[in-house]
Design a protein around this motif. Structure first.
Motif, PDB file in Angstrom:
ATOM      1  N   PRO A   1       5.687   3.624  52.845  1.00 53.36           N
ATOM      2  CA  PRO A   1       6.498   3.007  53.898  1.00 53.36           C
ATOM      3  C   PRO A   1       6.936   4.036  54.917  1.00 53.36           C
ATOM      4  CG  PRO A   1       7.464   2.623  51.719  1.00 53.36           C
ATOM      5  CD  PRO A   1       6.318   3.536  51.542  1.00 53.36           C
ATOM      6  N   LYS A   2       6.975   3.625  56.168  1.00 54.31           N
ATOM      7  CA  LYS A   2       7.336   4.538  57.247  1.00 54.31           C
ATOM      8  C   LYS A   2       8.746   5.096  57.106  1.00 54.31           C
ATOM      9  CE  LYS A   2       4.710   3.803  61.466  1.00 54.31           C
ATOM     10  NZ  LYS A   2       4.743   3.137  62.755  1.00 54.31           N
ATOM     11  N   SER A   3       9.624   4.314  56.435  1.00 48.30           N
ATOM     12  CA  SER A   3      11.005   4.758  56.334  1.00 48.30           C
ATOM     13  C   SER A   3      11.121   6.045  55.529  1.00 48.30           C
ATOM     14  CB  SER A   3      11.852   3.676  55.692  1.00 48.30           C
ATOM     15  OG  SER A   3      11.402   3.458  54.377  1.00 48.30           O
TER      16      SER A   3
ATOM     17  N   GLY B   1       9.539   7.984  64.178  1.00 46.16           N
ATOM     18  CA  GLY B   1      10.096   6.643  64.207  1.00 46.16           C
ATOM     19  C   GLY B   1      11.509   6.643  63.689  1.00 46.16           C
ATOM     20  N   ASN B   2      11.783   5.818  62.687  1.00 48.55           N
ATOM     21  CA  ASN B   2      13.145   5.804  62.185  1.00 48.55           C
ATOM     22  C   ASN B   2      13.407   7.012  61.282  1.00 48.55           C
ATOM     23  OD1 ASN B   2      11.810   5.001  59.976  1.00 48.55           O
ATOM     24  ND2 ASN B   2      12.957   3.122  59.642  1.00 48.55           N
ATOM     25  N   SER B   3      14.675   7.250  61.045  1.00 44.41           N
ATOM     26  CA  SER B   3      15.083   8.530  60.475  1.00 44.41           C
ATOM     27  C   SER B   3      14.910   8.594  58.957  1.00 44.41           C
ATOM     28  CB  SER B   3      16.548   8.726  60.836  1.00 44.41           C
ATOM     29  OG  SER B   3      17.190   9.514  59.905  1.00 44.41           O
ATOM     30  N   PRO B   4      14.503   9.757  58.440  1.00 46.21           N
ATOM     31  CA  PRO B   4      14.445   9.902  56.985  1.00 46.21           C
ATOM     32  C   PRO B   4      15.843   9.871  56.369  1.00 46.21           C
ATOM     33  CG  PRO B   4      14.054  12.012  58.032  1.00 46.21           C
ATOM     34  CD  PRO B   4      14.112  10.991  59.126  1.00 46.21           C
ATOM     35  N   PHE B   5      16.877  10.023  57.200  1.00 38.52           N
ATOM     36  CA  PHE B   5      18.250   9.974  56.706  1.00 38.52           C
ATOM     37  C   PHE B   5      18.713   8.530  56.469  1.00 38.52           C
ATOM     38  CE2 PHE B   5      18.951  14.053  59.300  1.00 38.52           C
ATOM     39  CZ  PHE B   5      18.527  14.834  58.239  1.00 38.52           C
ATOM     40  N   ASN B   6      17.824   7.571  56.797  1.00 41.80           N
ATOM     41  CA  ASN B   6      18.144   6.157  56.618  1.00 41.80           C
ATOM     42  C   ASN B   6      19.375   5.719  57.418  1.00 41.80           C
ATOM     43  OD1 ASN B   6      17.326   3.695  55.556  1.00 41.80           O
ATOM     44  ND2 ASN B   6      18.863   3.793  53.936  1.00 41.80           N
ATOM     45  N   VAL B   7      19.577   6.363  58.568  1.00 42.28           N
ATOM     46  CA  VAL B   7      20.600   5.871  59.495  1.00 42.28           C
ATOM     47  C   VAL B   7      19.921   5.627  60.836  1.00 42.28           C
ATOM     48  CG1 VAL B   7      22.596   6.984  58.433  1.00 42.28           C
ATOM     49  CG2 VAL B   7      21.301   8.219  60.160  1.00 42.28           C
ATOM     50  N   SER B   8      20.508   4.785  61.636  1.00 40.50           N
ATOM     51  CA  SER B   8      19.903   4.491  62.932  1.00 40.50           C
ATOM     52  C   SER B   8      20.038   5.706  63.853  1.00 40.50           C
ATOM     53  CB  SER B   8      20.589   3.286  63.568  1.00 40.50           C
ATOM     54  OG  SER B   8      21.903   3.646  63.941  1.00 40.50           O
TER      55      SER B   8
ATOM     56  N   LYS C   1      23.640   6.308  65.181  1.00 44.32           N
ATOM     57  CA  LYS C   1      24.599   6.872  64.234  1.00 44.32           C
ATOM     58  C   LYS C   1      24.301   8.347  63.977  1.00 44.32           C
ATOM     59  CE  LYS C   1      26.731   4.637  60.425  1.00 44.32           C
ATOM     60  NZ  LYS C   1      26.555   4.104  59.069  1.00 44.32           N
ATOM     61  N   LEU C   2      23.011   8.675  63.872  1.00 43.00           N
ATOM     62  CA  LEU C   2      22.636  10.074  63.659  1.00 43.00           C
ATOM     63  C   LEU C   2      23.124  10.934  64.825  1.00 43.00           C
ATOM     64  CD1 LEU C   2      21.110  12.077  61.860  1.00 43.00           C
ATOM     65  CD2 LEU C   2      19.069  11.606  63.201  1.00 43.00           C
TER      66      LEU C   2
END
Lengths: 265, 118
Positions: free
Chosen positions: A7-9, A15-22, A25-26
């Motif tokens: 999964p890209k996450s 793309g989206n952050s490996p920190f799992n925040v938008s 917010k980052l």
């Protein structure tokens, strides 16, 4: 799509952050870290300048024999002088060289006022109240964030309103504190309490923090109005409340250290 | 792939995300922890005030105040700013630089002591 095995996450593909925040917010976190550096530099400068001046000797403070809640204006007024009007404490302490350019004033003797208790020696009580107000407004903010996570629009409005009120209360306290300090004769280049850098640093650091509180209140009002208009319910998430909440908690966090450095140390 | 703006996109989609609108799913951790941390912060502030009135000014007292400030900071960032539920990478990116600054802060207070003595 078929070539994608993970999964890209979990990746960093731009793309989206490996920190799992938008992204928003980052970036708020990155901004807060840089702002924390700014405040740290101010407090580091304060700590170094504070200790490059000798402290007020404890024996000198004890020789004043100040009781908690004692009327210090009456105590230090010259005989036959109207003790209820004018300033008697500061001139007397300058006379005794407790307040002088050669030693850093004890916060005990400078920040000892409380509203409606004119002339009484109440050190630390007013700033403790300010600290309580800011911690409480932080709690109402995080309760607003929690309400947003549940999608409870009405509760978000309620807690945001409490947070805004707390912010204004804190700003009011700070305005009172500054008024006191300025009417006593403190300016960024001179003050009756001690070395010129004492008041200069006080104005710089509490002013910088106060401006952050003011900006926070403005942001909170914007989020409050947006929420009343149903913007976040329409968007499907209340992340803006979280992002502004991060900023508001940061302001509280900075106050913890301003309180520690200016009033306790 | 989810297309930009005008079409309806799933803002929480982990795989076919649109980076301009993507936000992770969040869930509430309840309010009991928040109130618990409020009482802890209140008690720590009261301990500050008690130390202020009971102990005479010294560098040891200053270090106690800074240590209590750091403990308060941990609770504010951890619970109020949700940091304890974030990924380790994000938490360390923010916390580690600040952790090292504490040493700088104490060191410069100590260093300032010698500035007037030349």
């Amino acid at each position: 799509m078929s070539t994608q095995t993970i999964p890209k996450s979990r990746t960093w593909g731009g793309g989206n952050s490996p920190f799992n925040v938008s992204y928003g917010k980052l970036m708020m976190w990155v901004f807060l870290l840089s702002d924390a550096f700014t405040f740290s530099s101010l407090l580091i400068g304060y700590g170094a300048i504070r200790y490059s001046n000798p402290s007020t000797p404890i024996e000198q403070i004890e020789s004043l024999d100040l009781g908690f809640g004692e009327n210090i204006q009456e105590k230090f007024a010259a005989p036959g002088v109207d003790a209820h009007h004018g300033e008697h404490f500061i001139p007397a302490l300058r006379e005794l060289t407790v307040f002088s350019e050669h030693q850093w004033p004890s916060p005990d003797l400078v920040f000892n006022h409380f509203p409606f208790a004119h002339g009484l020696h109440l050190p630390l009580i007013f700033v403790s109240l300010m600290t309580l107000i800011l911690i409480l407004s932080s709690v109402t903010m995080v309760l607003g964030v929690e309400a947003g996570q549940r999608g409870d629009e009405k509760a978000v409005s309620k807690w945001m309103l409490y947070t805004i009120i707390g912010g204004f209360m804190f700003l009011g306290c700070q305005a009172w504190e500054w008024t006191n300090f300025i009417t006593a004769g403190a300016t960024p280049w001179a003050n009756p309490y001690g070395p010129p850098s004492f008041a200069a640093l006080f104005f710089l650091v509490t002013g910088f923090h106060g401006f952050h509180v003011f900006s926070g209140v403005v942001l909170n009002i914007i989020v409050y109005i947006n929420n009343l208009k149903g913007t976040y319910a329409k968007r499907g998430h209340y992340e803006m409340v979280e992002k502004v909440g991060l900023y508001w908690h940061f302001v509280d966090l900075v106050w913890v250290f301003v309180f520690t450095f200016f009033y306790l140390i | 792939m989810a297309s930009h703006s005008n079409q309806k996109v799933d803002i929480h989609d982990e795989v076919n995300y649109d980076p301009t609108v993507w936000v992770p799913k969040v869930h509430s951790h309840g309010t009991s922890d928040i109130w618990k941390k409020f009482w802890i912060l209140l008690v720590l502030t009261i301990i500050d005030v008690v130390f202020y009135f009971v102990m005479e000014p010294s560098m040891a007292r200053n270090i106690i105040f800074i240590a209590l400030g750091v403990v308060k900071a941990i609770y504010i960032t951890g619970t109020f700013m949700h940091m304890k539920h974030e990924k380790l990478g994000l938490a360390s990116m923010i916390v580690l630089p600040m952790f090292f600054i504490i040493f700088f802060l104490v060191w410069m207070m100590y260093e300032g002591n010698f500035w007037g003595s030349f």
